[in-house]
Write a protein that holds these residues in place. Structure first.
Motif, PDB file in Angstrom:
ATOM      1  N   LEU A   1      33.376  22.856  22.954  1.00  0.00           N
ATOM      2  CA  LEU A   1      33.156  21.446  23.233  1.00  0.00           C
ATOM      3  C   LEU A   1      33.304  21.150  24.723  1.00  0.00           C
ATOM      4  CD1 LEU A   1      32.621  18.564  22.344  1.00  0.00           C
ATOM      5  CD2 LEU A   1      35.025  18.361  21.684  1.00  0.00           C
TER       6      LEU A   1
ATOM      7  N   SER B   1      32.447  16.378  14.666  1.00  0.00           N
ATOM      8  CA  SER B   1      33.316  16.550  15.829  1.00  0.00           C
ATOM      9  C   SER B   1      34.698  16.025  15.517  1.00  0.00           C
ATOM     10  CB  SER B   1      32.745  15.830  17.058  1.00  0.00           C
ATOM     11  OG  SER B   1      33.555  16.084  18.195  1.00  0.00           O
TER      12      SER B   1
ATOM     13  N   THR C   1      30.513  19.066  29.050  1.00  0.00           N
ATOM     14  CA  THR C   1      30.083  19.594  27.760  1.00  0.00           C
ATOM     15  C   THR C   1      28.762  20.314  28.011  1.00  0.00           C
ATOM     16  OG1 THR C   1      28.923  17.545  27.169  1.00  0.00           O
ATOM     17  CG2 THR C   1      31.226  17.742  26.492  1.00  0.00           C
TER      18      THR C   1
END
Length: 417
Positions: free
Chosen positions: A305, A281, A124
């Motif tokens: 992401l 998220s 990430t």
């Protein structure tokens, strides 16, 4: 290399446990210098795989960091594939633009390849522009939404009213929540199986991160006395002249049935003294989008992401299944890991695949970054071609390959690392 530009050796060494505090302090400085809460720091210390962590030393000072977790990542078809979870990457501001990051990335990918067991590296990104030059492509997006619960209602499938909801201290529900999470992992590409110690991450709740909100809460759903879902959330109370306007902050929602899923979201949207539900998220195809009465008042946004990088193109493409029969030759360019450069023939279907070097004429040309973006089935090869990042060399090859690569559900990663 020094802060004044003079060239001095920067030595890369594998981290030893006794150096962890200095190593992690460098990482904190690279991310702005704000020290983490003791419980947060303790968790990451326990999870750090020191044998997979690198320190860049300028004399007796740690000036750069990089680590990796040993993950098993779900890929299209449901198989768990070993993947290096690249993490804790940082360089002191005094040593930026001096090749320290590139050296760390070079050593790390060489080490992953030498292990011979992980065809993928994933991360990430703090800034998505950083890692493309090392072959990482964005493969997973996350959706954020803020539901105006004063104007939005939630529909529910028949039988939802029979779902029983109970508030339970998060730590007391943790084992059942982890069991349900483990059931969900094979069902969606991008999900990571949580090994020992990782079950602590969803419960991490330092006061310094609450920003005026409550401690973490947990509501569990039961059908016929059987645990069937949970939501982790907190509440931030707020008041305006017209009355209460608190916010429900959703950390996670999982359920075994549509009824339980709807019941949990309906509960979150109906908490007293609040006017909005915020989740930062969620998968981009989250069913909650089809429960709300007005999606325009949910303020939906999408951002990158998980970034994926094939370390071994042949092994990576062989490890997943494909939604339709595919027989395609890729001309792959990989300047950072040249062992991947060349032509690769992929043949496969829903039952599996084989990918091996070939001298046959290429059907599609692309870089390893595009393969990474398309790998989990959430980014279309056709969309990448529309941006000029994939070139079709044989008529019809793009459509067939793009169809085969797609996943029926969007890939997603529910937490960072």
């Amino acid at each position: 290399m020094s802060a004044h530009g003079a060239t001095v050796p920067v030595e890369l060494r594998t981290l030893v446990p006794e150096q962890w505090d200095a190593w992690y302090a460098t990482l904190e400085e690279a991310f702005g210098g704000v020290a983490e809460a003791p419980e947060e720091r303790a968790l990451w210390r326990a999870l750090t795989e020191t044998g997979r962590s690198l320190a860049a030393w300028d004399g007796d000072e740690v000036v750069g960091t990089a680590g990796a977790f040993s993950f098993r990542l779900t890929v299209p078809g449901g198989s768990p594939v070993p993947a290096a979870g690249v993490t804790m990457v940082g360089v002191l501001p005094t040593h930026r633009r001096r090749g320290v990051l590139r050296s760390l990335m070079r050593r790390q990918l060489d080490d992953i390849r030498a292990r011979g067991t992980e065809p993928l590296a994933v991360l990430t990104a703090s800034e998505p522009t950083i890692y493309g030059r090392f072959g990482y492509g964005c493969a997973v997006e996350r959706m954020s939404l803020s539901i105006d619960t004063t104007r939005v209602s939630l529909a529910a499938p028949e039988g939802t009213d029979a779902v029983r909801l109970r508030l339970v201290p998060p730590e007391k529900a943790a084992d059942r929540c982890e069991e349900l999470y483990a059931e969900r992992v094979p069902l969606r590409p991008g999900m990571v199986a949580r090994g020992p110690g990782w079950e602590r991450l969803p419960l991490l709740d330092p006061e310094s991160r609450r920003d005026g909100g409550s401690p973490l809460r947990c509501v569990v759903a039961e059908e016929d006395g059987r645990f069937c879902g949970y939501a982790l959330y907190s509440v931030k109370p707020e008041w305006e002249a017209a009355g209460p306007s608190g916010t429900v902050r959703v950390r996670d929602v999982e359920a075994r049935s549509p009824r339980a899923y709807a019941a949990l979201w309906r509960f979150l949207a109906g908490i007293d003294l609040t006017s909005s539900v915020v989740a930062h998220s969620r998968p981009v195809d989250d069913p909650v989008l089809h429960l709300v009465s007005d999606v325009r008042r949910c303020h939906v946004s999408v951002r990158d992401l998980l970034h994926v990088r094939p370390v071994d193109v042949g092994a990576a493409l062989s490890a997943r299944a494909y939604a339709a029969p595919v027989d395609v030759v890729f001309e792959v360019e990989d300047a950072f890991c040249p062992w991947n450069t060349g032509r690769w023939r992929l043949t496969g279907d829903t039952g599996g695949a084989v990918c091996a070097p070939t001298r046959d004429a290429a059907d599609l040309a692309l870089s390893v970054r595009e393969l990474g973006s398309a790998y989990l089935g959430g980014v279309s090869l056709a969309a990448l071609a529309g941006a000029g990042r994939v070139r079709e060399l044989r008529a019809g090859a793009l459509e067939r390959a793009a169809t085969a690569f797609l996943s029926p559900v969007a890939p997603w990663l529910p937490h960072g690392f």
